[in-house]
Write a protein that holds these residues in place. Structure first.
Motif, PDB file in Angstrom:
ATOM      1  N   ALA A  57      19.937   2.986   3.463  1.00 45.54           N
ATOM      2  CA  ALA A  57      18.889   2.969   2.459  1.00 45.54           C
ATOM      3  C   ALA A  57      18.587   1.523   2.102  1.00 45.54           C
ATOM      4  CB  ALA A  57      19.323   3.752   1.217  1.00 45.54           C
ATOM      5  N   ILE A  58      17.454   1.312   1.474  1.00 42.60           N
ATOM      6  CA  ILE A  58      17.087  -0.041   1.049  1.00 42.60           C
ATOM      7  C   ILE A  58      17.745  -0.323  -0.298  1.00 42.60           C
ATOM      8  CG2 ILE A  58      15.190  -1.537   0.335  1.00 42.60           C
ATOM      9  CD1 ILE A  58      13.406  -0.050   2.289  1.00 42.60           C
ATOM     10  N   HIS A  59      18.445  -1.439  -0.349  1.00 37.97           N
ATOM     11  CA  HIS A  59      19.076  -1.869  -1.585  1.00 37.97           C
ATOM     12  C   HIS A  59      18.422  -3.176  -2.026  1.00 37.97           C
ATOM     13  CE1 HIS A  59      22.406   1.057  -1.276  1.00 37.97           C
ATOM     14  NE2 HIS A  59      22.234   0.878   0.020  1.00 37.97           N
ATOM     15  N   ARG A  82      16.343  -9.062   3.909  1.00 40.71           N
ATOM     16  CA  ARG A  82      15.148  -9.845   3.624  1.00 40.71           C
ATOM     17  C   ARG A  82      15.352 -10.564   2.298  1.00 40.71           C
ATOM     18  NH1 ARG A  82      10.055  -7.995   1.254  1.00 40.71           N
ATOM     19  NH2 ARG A  82      10.929  -5.884   1.294  1.00 40.71           N
ATOM     20  N   ILE A  83      15.076 -11.864   2.273  1.00 42.70           N
ATOM     21  CA  ILE A  83      15.181 -12.682   1.069  1.00 42.70           C
ATOM     22  C   ILE A  83      13.774 -13.126   0.692  1.00 42.70           C
ATOM     23  CG2 ILE A  83      16.226 -14.720   0.027  1.00 42.70           C
ATOM     24  CD1 ILE A  83      18.308 -14.595   2.327  1.00 42.70           C
ATOM     25  N   ARG A 104      10.585 -18.244  -9.936  1.00 40.44           N
ATOM     26  CA  ARG A 104      10.461 -17.125 -10.865  1.00 40.44           C
ATOM     27  C   ARG A 104      11.608 -16.139 -10.651  1.00 40.44           C
ATOM     28  NH1 ARG A 104       4.945 -17.829  -9.365  1.00 40.44           N
ATOM     29  NH2 ARG A 104       3.672 -18.544 -11.123  1.00 40.44           N
ATOM     30  N   GLN A 105      11.790 -15.736  -9.400  1.00 46.20           N
ATOM     31  CA  GLN A 105      12.897 -14.854  -9.066  1.00 46.20           C
ATOM     32  C   GLN A 105      13.054 -14.832  -7.555  1.00 46.20           C
ATOM     33  OE1 GLN A 105      11.612 -10.985 -10.553  1.00 46.20           O
ATOM     34  NE2 GLN A 105      10.851 -10.396  -8.536  1.00 46.20           N
ATOM     35  N   VAL A 106      14.244 -14.405  -7.110  1.00 43.16           N
ATOM     36  CA  VAL A 106      14.516 -14.220  -5.687  1.00 43.16           C
ATOM     37  C   VAL A 106      15.089 -12.823  -5.511  1.00 43.16           C
ATOM     38  CG1 VAL A 106      15.765 -15.034  -3.660  1.00 43.16           C
ATOM     39  CG2 VAL A 106      14.948 -16.683  -5.346  1.00 43.16           C
ATOM     40  N   GLU A 107      14.477 -12.062  -4.614  1.00 48.45           N
ATOM     41  CA  GLU A 107      14.932 -10.706  -4.329  1.00 48.45           C
ATOM     42  C   GLU A 107      15.639 -10.676  -2.979  1.00 48.45           C
ATOM     43  OE1 GLU A 107      11.567  -7.749  -5.723  1.00 48.45           O
ATOM     44  OE2 GLU A 107      10.706  -9.592  -4.894  1.00 48.45           O
ATOM     45  N   VAL A 108      16.687  -9.883  -2.903  1.00 50.68           N
ATOM     46  CA  VAL A 108      17.393  -9.672  -1.641  1.00 50.68           C
ATOM     47  C   VAL A 108      17.373  -8.174  -1.352  1.00 50.68           C
ATOM     48  CG1 VAL A 108      19.556  -9.910  -0.377  1.00 50.68           C
ATOM     49  CG2 VAL A 108      18.874 -11.677  -2.006  1.00 50.68           C
ATOM     50  N   PHE A 109      16.847  -7.813  -0.191  1.00 50.01           N
ATOM     51  CA  PHE A 109      16.794  -6.429   0.251  1.00 50.01           C
ATOM     52  C   PHE A 109      17.710  -6.272   1.458  1.00 50.01           C
ATOM     53  CE2 PHE A 109      12.720  -7.583  -1.570  1.00 50.01           C
ATOM     54  CZ  PHE A 109      12.388  -6.511  -2.393  1.00 50.01           C
ATOM     55  N   THR A 110      18.574  -5.282   1.454  1.00 49.11           N
ATOM     56  CA  THR A 110      19.346  -4.933   2.649  1.00 49.11           C
ATOM     57  C   THR A 110      18.968  -3.519   3.047  1.00 49.11           C
ATOM     58  OG1 THR A 110      21.198  -4.162   1.284  1.00 49.11           O
ATOM     59  CG2 THR A 110      21.274  -6.444   2.076  1.00 49.11           C
ATOM     60  N   HIS A 111      18.943  -3.270   4.352  1.00 43.79           N
ATOM     61  CA  HIS A 111      18.453  -1.994   4.853  1.00 43.79           C
ATOM     62  C   HIS A 111      19.223  -1.626   6.107  1.00 43.79           C
ATOM     63  CE1 HIS A 111      15.050   0.528   6.838  1.00 43.79           C
ATOM     64  NE2 HIS A 111      15.874   1.288   6.130  1.00 43.79           N
TER      65      HIS A 111
END
Length: 773
Positions: A584-586, A611-612, A748-755
């Motif tokens: 799943a995408i986290h 993905r960063i 502003r912000q940094v998102e990290v997605f793992t899939h």
């Protein structure tokens, strides 16, 4: 009749109408002694000068000269279990600390949650009006609680300490540590400087805590738990301290062991006729190393010695301050190591101890980089020959329940209370005995309840009488040991040892040899036990299992009895691997100007798509800095702008860096910069490689650079790297910038997605953590 006992209190509508009693006369407070517990990390019995070793420890020698030196002190063979024993007076399985916090299972006694019914010494003493301070290594918090959103119940301030400065994990860089103050990570992190070292910093803070206490109360006693990172790997020390030992260990570990053994006989630490066990079959002969290898191995031991002696000097600074305050003689000082010396550097040692993740080509320690050993560009650990030598006169090392794993230096000093009782103590003591001894020496009883919760019985036995008079025997006559299936029992001067699942650790293999694994069940059921009589064989060199079968049978049966009594079963014989997350995408979001995120709480990007995505503004002339970093020189990744150009760096275990960079700088203004990793294959852990893939850099949705990423970590990025947003706290990736490399614009912000499902080789993960204790 005038009755002075009549209540003269009268309350009114305002304070002016009230008649209040006279305040009671002040009762002088009986001054109790201070308590300083100095815990060293991974220091062997035969390393230190008070025990015949060749690492000069003048401060520890001074404590021994004014106090008592124990020749028969024991702990558990791992740090966290020992620390739990020291601070509670209960066995480590009673504390649910079967091993270290990472090695847990779904069973309660393995969960690393020390029960509230097992009160800490700090909780007991704070009830007795002590100030309580924890400075240094903790390593007693469950992994799941190592994040800033977790409960702080398992952090130092949740267990009776009023102040904390140190690190929560098992190890850290001594030059760029990941520190916590009280209940939160330190931000901004202390800027690295050429003269910074963690041991100095810890003592600076410890001295400040004591002085601040005295500025508020001149008489309140304190309990300080001073637990150094020294001398756990990495063996970091100021160069001048390492150079003090130049040439000291050129004779090698075989000769070192013989010389120290003779010194220990002369000092009365062991009997004059005690045999020295033969060289361990896992330890190569010193003469089998060529001259270059010998020089490098000796330098690694010099780094360890420099780190340890440097720690000793820092404690000396603290004791000097206590002396200037007139409190040193009435301070109970207890100094010990948390387990025996460590073999985690392998047979040949490691320049970067992060690299044991399968069959990879390590950056070797050699004459070319010998001057870097002990410095900030290395993460060094000595060869296990030096661990074996450092545990003289005992066999083996940390993690195993031979005396090399659990026999440690232990010194107590309290000149005002025990002025004429200095010298050697030969009685058996264990880490669980420390808390009840401290309580007895302070004239305190163990509280029946803490925080309204009824307390469990303390399982240790006070050795206060043995301290006061060496003729008084130790009352501790029976003690079990168990770590990851390796078992032993002490009973009335005998030791029975079962090295299950096998006595040998194979370097670079997949755990224990196949022939040892095949005999697991037989060993568990009773085969393979060894028997030693310590009165004439303290080093466990003569196995009497065949000569004394009745004694052995009695001790094996007693081990099972103790295992049932203290919750040892089921044995955590093999550390469980990390389970793969669901497919799943986290998503995780990070913000700038916030504290570092602990390694255990950071997103896990091993062997999965990730993905960063950084939402930022570029300001004219301020277009460089880190956007998100996890780890550093010894392994990890970073997304940054360098002169306006997006740049992604992946560092493979300090061996190889892959750089993907855009050619064009970003214009001033708002942008979204992304680094995307897409798996293109499966990990090959037998080759030390994680899943390969493609890295793409996108700016505002448009691809601007891409490259294959072949070298990825198979089970973990590195052992001690935290995650930071908007700056980089750890050692730099490459040499194109200097930390802290704060981004000059606005993040502003940094998102990290793992899939996707992460493929983690459980056997390799277990092996890596076995070598990182």
């Amino acid at each position: 009749m005038n009755d002075d006992t009549t209540d003269k209190t009268r309350l009114g509508r305002t304070i002016d109408e009230c008649q209040l009693p006279d305040p009671p006369a002040e009762t002088p407070r009986r001054r109790r002694p201070n308590v300083l517990m100095w815990v060293m990390d991974d220091v062997g019995y035969g390393h230190l000068s008070p025990y015949g070793g060749m690492v000069d420890m003048p401060v520890l020698e001074g404590l021994a000269g004014r106090g008592m030196t124990f020749s028969n002190a024991h702990v558990t063979p791992l740090c966290s279990p020992t620390r739990a024993c020291l601070l509670t007076g209960r066995n480590h399985h009673s504390n649910h600390m079967a091993a270290i916090p990472r090695w847990t299972s779904g069973i309660a006694q393995h969960d690393a949650n020390i029960p509230r019914a097992n009160g800490f010494l700090s909780e007991m003493l704070v009830q007795a009006d002590y100030a309580t301070m924890c400075v240094g290594k903790w390593h007693l918090t469950p992994i799941a609680a190592l994040n800033v959103a977790s409960s702080r119940e398992g952090w130092p301030l949740g267990r009776g300490f009023e102040r904390f400065y140190g690190f929560l994990a098992g190890q850290t860089s001594q030059f760029d540590p990941h520190l916590v103050v009280d209940n939160g990570p330190l931000y901004p992190p202390r800027t690295s400087s050429d003269d910074y070292h963690l041991s100095e910093d810890l003592v600076d803070v410890g001295i400040r805590y004591i002085r601040e206490l005295r500025s508020g109360d001149p008489d309140k006693p304190f309990f300080m738990y001073l637990s150094f990172g020294a001398s756990h790997a990495p063996h970091h020390a100021p160069r001048e301290w390492i150079d003090r030992f130049r040439g000291r260990f050129d004779m090698g570990w075989d000769a070192y062991r013989r010389q120290v053994h003779q010194r220990q006989k002369e000092m009365g630490l062991i009997p004059a006729d005690a045999p020295l066990p033969e060289r361990d079959p896992d330890v190569p002969a010193w003469d089998s190393f060529n001259p270059e290898q010998q020089k490098v191995a000796a330098r690694m031991m010099e780094a360890f010695a420099g780190m340890t002696a440097h720690m000793d000097h820092q404690v000396g600074r603290l004791l000097k301050v206590l002396g200037e305050m007139g409190e040193l003689d009435d301070t109970l000082v207890i100094a010990l190591s948390d387990n025996g010396a460590s073999s985690e550097g392998g047979a040949g040692g490691a320049f970067n101890n992060q690299q044991f993740q399968g069959q990879i080509d390590q950056v070797p320690a050699s004459l070319d980089n010998i001057d870097e050993i002990g410095g900030r560009t290395a993460y060094n650990h000595f060869p296990w020959g030096w661990a074996w030598a450092g545990n003289t006169p005992f066999r083996r090392w940390k993690r195993e329940t031979y005396r090399g794993g659990c026999g440690v230096p232990f010194i107590v000093s309290w000149p005002r209370q025990l002025p004429e009782r200095h010298g050697l103590r030969t009685g058996f003591i264990h880490a669980i005995d420390v808390a009840p001894t401290v309580l007895e020496l302070l004239g305190l009883a163990a509280p029946q309840a803490i925080g309204g919760l009824t307390q469990s019985p303390i399982e240790g036995v006070s050795f206060a009488a043995h301290l006061a008079d060496p003729a008084e025997p130790s009352l501790h006559t029976l003690q079990y040991y168990e770590i990851l299936g390796h078992r032993s029992l002490y009973m009335d001067g005998w030791r029975a040892v079962c090295p299950w699942p096998g006595p040998s650790w194979t370097e670079g293999g997949r755990g224990w040899p196949a022939e040892m694994l095949a005999s697991d069940l037989d060993r568990l059921e009773g085969a393979g036990w060894e028997l030693y009589r310590l009165s004439d064989d303290p080093g466990e060199s003569r196995n009497l299992a065949q000569a004394e079968p009745a004694q052995l049978r009695k001790m094996v049966a007693m081990w099972w009895h103790e295992a049932g009594k203290y919750g040892v079963l089921p044995i955590l014989g093999k550390a469980p691997g990390r389970k793969a997350p669901p497919a799943a995408i986290h998503r995780r979001v990070f913000y700038p100007e916030t504290a570092p995120v602990f390694i255990e709480a950071a997103p896990n990007v091993i062997n999965t798509h990730y993905r960063i995505r950084a939402d930022l503004e570029v300001w004219p002339g301020r277009d460089s800095g880190m956007l998100l970093a996890h780890g550093g020189r010894f392994g990890g990744y970073g997304l940054m702008l360098l002169q306006g150009r997006p740049r992604f760096v992946y560092n493979y275990l300090g061996v190889y860096e892959t750089v993907v960079a855009a050619e064009q700088p970003l214009s001033a203004g708002a942008h979204v910069v992304e680094a995307q990793f897409t798996k293109t294959g499966r990990p090959t852990p037998g080759s030390g490689l994680g899943a390969p893939g493609i890295v793409r850099i996108l700016v505002d949705g448009q691809e601007v650079a891409s490259a294959p990423l072949v070298y990825t970590a198979p089970v973990m990025l590195n052992f001690s790297g935290s995650l930071t947003c908007g700056y980089h706290h750890a050692e730099a990736f490459g040499d194109v910038y200097e930390p802290p490399f704060v981004f000059g614009g606005r993040v502003r912000q940094v998102e990290v997605f793992t899939h996707g499902e992460a493929e983690i080789d459980e056997a390799l993960l277990r092996e890596v953590w076995m070598k990182r204790q």
